[in-house]
Write an enzyme that holds these catalytic residues in place. Structure first.
Site, PDB file in Angstrom:
ATOM      1  N   ARG A   1       0.892  -0.968  -0.012  1.00  0.00           N
ATOM      2  CA  ARG A   1       0.044  -0.026  -0.023  1.00  0.00           C
ATOM      3  C   ARG A   1       0.834   1.312  -0.059  1.00  0.00           C
ATOM      4  NH1 ARG A   1      -2.350  -4.149  -0.535  1.00  0.00           N
ATOM      5  NH2 ARG A   1      -4.347  -4.622   0.121  1.00  0.00           N
TER       6      ARG A   1
ATOM      7  N   ALA B   1       7.036  10.772  23.649  1.00  0.00           N
ATOM      8  CA  ALA B   1       5.749  10.917  22.965  1.00  0.00           C
ATOM      9  C   ALA B   1       6.142  10.807  21.412  1.00  0.00           C
ATOM     10  CB  ALA B   1       4.837  11.875  23.258  1.00  0.00           C
TER      11      ALA B   1
ATOM     12  N   ARG C   1       0.896   8.507  26.236  1.00  0.00           N
ATOM     13  CA  ARG C   1       0.995   9.130  24.828  1.00  0.00           C
ATOM     14  C   ARG C   1       2.185   8.361  24.167  1.00  0.00           C
ATOM     15  NH1 ARG C   1       2.890  11.535  28.861  1.00  0.00           N
ATOM     16  NH2 ARG C   1       5.261  12.588  29.197  1.00  0.00           N
TER      17      ARG C   1
ATOM     18  N   LYS D   1      14.195   2.919  27.708  1.00  0.00           N
ATOM     19  CA  LYS D   1      13.139   3.120  26.660  1.00  0.00           C
ATOM     20  C   LYS D   1      13.253   2.533  25.205  1.00  0.00           C
ATOM     21  CE  LYS D   1      10.687   7.177  28.604  1.00  0.00           C
ATOM     22  NZ  LYS D   1      10.289   8.550  28.347  1.00  0.00           N
TER      23      LYS D   1
ATOM     24  N   ASP E   1      13.451  16.447  24.308  1.00  0.00           N
ATOM     25  CA  ASP E   1      12.624  17.111  25.238  1.00  0.00           C
ATOM     26  C   ASP E   1      13.297  18.524  25.734  1.00  0.00           C
ATOM     27  OD1 ASP E   1      14.595  16.369  27.132  1.00  0.00           O
ATOM     28  OD2 ASP E   1      13.242  15.184  28.182  1.00  0.00           O
ATOM     29  N   ASN E   2      14.323  18.926  25.178  1.00  0.00           N
ATOM     30  CA  ASN E   2      15.119  20.119  25.335  1.00  0.00           C
ATOM     31  C   ASN E   2      15.769  20.855  24.103  1.00  0.00           C
ATOM     32  OD1 ASN E   2      18.137  19.580  25.908  1.00  0.00           O
ATOM     33  ND2 ASN E   2      17.050  17.642  26.303  1.00  0.00           N
TER      34      ASN E   2
ATOM     35  N   CYS F   1      18.926  29.420  12.557  1.00  0.00           N
ATOM     36  CA  CYS F   1      18.437  30.491  11.681  1.00  0.00           C
ATOM     37  C   CYS F   1      17.033  30.648  12.176  1.00  0.00           C
ATOM     38  CB  CYS F   1      18.192  30.170  10.207  1.00  0.00           C
ATOM     39  SG  CYS F   1      19.715  29.617   9.266  1.00  0.00           S
TER      40      CYS F   1
ATOM     41  N   CYS G   1       6.469  19.447  29.965  1.00  0.00           N
ATOM     42  CA  CYS G   1       5.224  18.780  29.901  1.00  0.00           C
ATOM     43  C   CYS G   1       4.828  18.278  31.260  1.00  0.00           C
ATOM     44  CB  CYS G   1       5.365  17.275  29.382  1.00  0.00           C
ATOM     45  SG  CYS G   1       6.852  16.323  29.661  1.00  0.00           S
TER      46      CYS G   1
ATOM     47  N   CYS H   1      24.735  27.555  10.423  1.00  0.00           N
ATOM     48  CA  CYS H   1      24.970  27.078   8.738  1.00  0.00           C
ATOM     49  C   CYS H   1      25.474  27.978   7.782  1.00  0.00           C
ATOM     50  CB  CYS H   1      23.630  26.567   8.170  1.00  0.00           C
ATOM     51  SG  CYS H   1      22.196  27.957   8.207  1.00  0.00           S
TER      52      CYS H   1
HETATM   53 ZN   LIG Z   1      21.358  28.635   9.982  1.00  0.00          ZN
END
Ligand SMILES: [Zn+2]
Length: 347
Positions: A15, A42, A74, A89, A133-134, A177, A192, A252
């Protein structure tokens, strides 16, 4: 015989191959890809679930934490038994996904993402998808991915809102950026734990990120999202802020990789929403894990699951991994965490 690249209605990927943007050629590219999922909360579990089912050749799953009961609302790859066992985990996620798709390769990495580990974690990657998470860790990931030219997909979710952006080095704006350091600092007090998070928010953002990762893997980088997408589910709002590469961007544009080249390892980090502190010993610290287990078991009740030891001392739960990394629960105070670490683990 593997069915990974086999066309036809009986193929498990039939599929997906029928989607004209993928096709047989795209499926083969997905099967030849290495996707890193950084952070298995999550977002990360949603992403890993979709990418394993999509047939990514190698799925490298990275997380420093263990499963807790409050994750189950979650974090879609874990169950009550994983939480009862305090499984890492990354290990729990791989065990679950092997039952979903046994035909792809998995690498479970139970470790912190820091200047000492990120380039090893990224080695050979086609794409990195952010389930962190940070923003400190995300800024480090951004530097490492730009340095090595590896696309990555930022994502975050909190309360009823979430955001995502795709960084294709040299093509789209990078995280720096999009978000100067001052803007990142401003978001830090929200976690959270303080404002909560709805499962559908992270499922939506994670699904978007997985789709962006599939675009990268099939080579459709031109189709990658060029802006910062923001979802507000309770207000029914989806907005895309246009994002332009800044020529004078420190990362960058000027290619200054300040966080990466600092090279040292953070000793302590507060874990988002956990009332816990992670302690990472310096690289020179060599832990005799067997000796530690024997010593502690003389006076304390130890819980073991083959991946870590867990015990309670001085009214704090502590988890210690074989490499010496530890989680100290019931405190956000790094000095207290270091003191408990010194007392029970060493250093
Ligand atoms: Zn940049």
């Amino acid at each position: 015989m593997t069915t990974a690249n086999t066309e036809g209605p009986a193929s498990r990927y039939d599929r997906q191959i029928r989607v004209k943007e993928i096709g047989a050629a795209g499926q083969a590219r997905i099967a030849a890809s290495v996707a890193v999922v950084a952070g298995l909360g999550a977002l990360g579990t949603t992403i890993a679930n979709l990418l394993a089912r999509a047939g990514v050749g190698t799925l490298r799953l990275v997380d420093r934490d263990v499963v807790e009961r409050t994750n189950l609302q979650r974090q879609c790859l874990y169950d009550e038994e994983d939480a009862a066992q305090s499984l890492p985990k990354a290990q729990a996620a791989v065990a679950h996904l092997k039952r979903v798709n046994s035909e792809i390769r998995y690498e479970a990495i139970v470790d912190d993402i820091n200047p000492g580990s990120i380039e090893r974690i990224l080695a050979g990657a086609t794409v990195l998808v952010d389930g962190l998470d940070n923003f400190h860790a995300r800024a480090l990931v951004n530097e490492a991915c730009v340095k090595h030219g590896i696309p990555w997909v930022y994502g975050a979710g909190l309360a009823t809102y979430g955001s995502t952006a795709t960084v294709v080095p040299g093509v789209t704006a990078c995280l720096r950026c999009l978000m100067p350091p001052a803007a990142l600092e401003a978001t830090l007090p929200l976690t959270c734990e303080t404002v909560g998070v709805l499962g559908p928010v992270t499922a939506l953002v994670g699904a978007w990120q997985a789709s962006e990762a599939l675009k990268v893997m099939v080579g459709a980088k031109e189709e990658a999202c060029r802006g910062l997408v923001h979802f507000e589910l309770w207000q029914n709002e989806v907005t895309t802020l246009p994002a332009r590469r800044a020529d004078d961007c420190e990362v960058c544009g000027r290619r200054h990789f300040v966080l990466l080249e600092r090279g040292d390892r953070l000793m302590t980090t507060s874990l988002c929403g956990r009332d816990a502190v992670q302690v990472v010993p310096p690289a020179s610290f060599k832990l005799d894990f067997g000796l530690l287990r024997d010593t502690l078991s003389r006076n304390l009740e130890l819980h073991e699951n083959g991946h870590l030891i867990k015990f309670r001392a001085d009214d704090h739960d502590m988890v210690v991994f074989p490499d010496g990394r530890a989680l100290v629960f019931g405190t956000a105070d790094s000095k207290q965490a270091l003191s408990l670490y010194g007392k029970y683990v060493g250093g």
